[in-house]
Design an enzyme around this catalytic site. Structure first.
Site, mmCIF file in Angstrom:
data_model
loop_
_atom_site.group_PDB
_atom_site.id
_atom_site.type_symbol
_atom_site.label_atom_id
_atom_site.label_comp_id
_atom_site.label_asym_id
_atom_site.label_seq_id
_atom_site.Cartn_x
_atom_site.Cartn_y
_atom_site.Cartn_z
ATOM 1 N N CYS A 131 -19.671 5.091 -49.015
ATOM 2 C CA CYS A 131 -20.586 4.635 -47.963
ATOM 3 C C CYS A 131 -21.895 4.208 -48.607
ATOM 4 O O CYS A 131 -22.419 4.921 -49.465
ATOM 5 C CB CYS A 131 -20.838 5.782 -46.974
ATOM 6 S SG CYS A 131 -21.919 5.343 -45.605
ATOM 7 N N HIS A 146 -14.549 4.241 -39.944
ATOM 8 C CA HIS A 146 -15.709 4.689 -40.719
ATOM 9 C C HIS A 146 -17.007 4.141 -40.109
ATOM 10 O O HIS A 146 -17.970 4.886 -39.897
ATOM 11 C CB HIS A 146 -15.545 4.222 -42.181
ATOM 12 C CG HIS A 146 -16.721 4.496 -43.051
ATOM 13 N ND1 HIS A 146 -16.699 5.409 -44.080
ATOM 14 C CD2 HIS A 146 -17.990 3.984 -43.051
ATOM 15 C CE1 HIS A 146 -17.891 5.452 -44.664
ATOM 16 N NE2 HIS A 146 -18.688 4.598 -44.059
ATOM 17 N N GLU A 147 -17.015 2.833 -39.799
ATOM 18 C CA GLU A 147 -18.237 2.218 -39.244
ATOM 19 C C GLU A 147 -18.500 2.728 -37.825
ATOM 20 O O GLU A 147 -19.658 2.909 -37.436
ATOM 21 C CB GLU A 147 -18.140 0.688 -39.247
ATOM 22 C CG GLU A 147 -17.860 0.044 -40.597
ATOM 23 C CD GLU A 147 -18.796 0.473 -41.702
ATOM 24 O OE1 GLU A 147 -19.906 0.965 -41.413
ATOM 25 O OE2 GLU A 147 -18.398 0.339 -42.877
ATOM 26 N N HIS A 155 -20.629 5.657 -37.682
ATOM 27 C CA HIS A 155 -22.076 5.416 -37.826
ATOM 28 C C HIS A 155 -22.739 5.164 -36.465
ATOM 29 O O HIS A 155 -23.928 5.398 -36.305
ATOM 30 C CB HIS A 155 -22.343 4.218 -38.738
ATOM 31 C CG HIS A 155 -22.157 4.508 -40.202
ATOM 32 N ND1 HIS A 155 -22.858 5.491 -40.862
ATOM 33 C CD2 HIS A 155 -21.358 3.933 -41.139
ATOM 34 C CE1 HIS A 155 -22.503 5.504 -42.147
ATOM 35 N NE2 HIS A 155 -21.584 4.579 -42.338
HETATM 36 NI NI NI Z 1 -20.709 4.142 -44.185
#
Ligand code: NI
Length: 183
Positions: free
Chosen positions: A102, A144-145, A148
């Site tokens: 990341c 994964h995004e 966020h």
């Molecule tokens: Ni990331």
């Protein structure tokens, strides 16, 4: 507004823990400027995806851009895809366990288990609603995004803290490729 007006936000910064807000129609112009800055920093740092909170913007936006690069030598190539207000609709029943890195967690990799497919509803850069099925590495980037956007990072998702390693060990002992130059 220039890409240099933004910076990559790193782990420990409270902006990585905030819930991102939906992009409204009135914000579309601003959102496209933000997207340009996101793409700039993603490319600059060798990422294969990025979410708006990673440059300090608390909006529900991400770019998925799988392609082989020094940080991800085996990534499949795809055209970069901007997603506004993405919402996962369904997940595959099968999981995959993969190493993640990341841009907001420099120098670390972690092994994370997630669904290996996901169906996503989102608005594209023209504001059109789209439904897309992702599988494999692009699905992994999405998940994964998406984390966020809800204040999470892969560090929260590792199967075990034993599954956290430095980039140096990852490249030398796990991926067995020459490590990329430090950004
Ligand atoms: Ni990331």
């Amino acid at each position: 507004m220039q890409p240099a007006d933004f910076q990559i936000v790193e782990l420990g910064d409270p902006r990585l823990r905030a819930l991102a807000k939906p992009v409204t129609e009135a914000q579309m112009g601003y959102a496209l400027d933000v997207a340009e800055a996101m793409a700039y920093w993603m490319n600059e740092r060798g990422g294969v995806g990025i979410a708006a909170p990673q440059i300090g913007v608390p909006l529900q936006m991400m770019i998925i851009a799988s392609r082989p690069n020094p940080r991800y030598p085996d990534a499949p190539a795809m055209a970069p895809l901007l997603m506004l207000n993405p919402q996962p609709q369904s997940f595959s029943e099968t999981n995959a366990t993969l190493w993640e890195g990341c841009l907001s967690v420099p120098g670390l990799r972690g092994r994370v288990t997630r669904p290996d497919g996901v169906t996503v509803q989102f608005s594209d850069r023209d504001g059109q609603s789209r439904l897309m099925e992702l599988s494999g590495f692009p699905a992994r980037i999405f998940l994964h995004e998406y984390d966020h956007l809800i204040g999470k990072t892969f560090v929260d998702r590792v199967d075990s803290v034993q599954d956290l390693v430095t980039d140096k060990v990852y490249f030398a002992q796990i991926a067995r490729v020459t490590p990329p130059p430090a950004p």
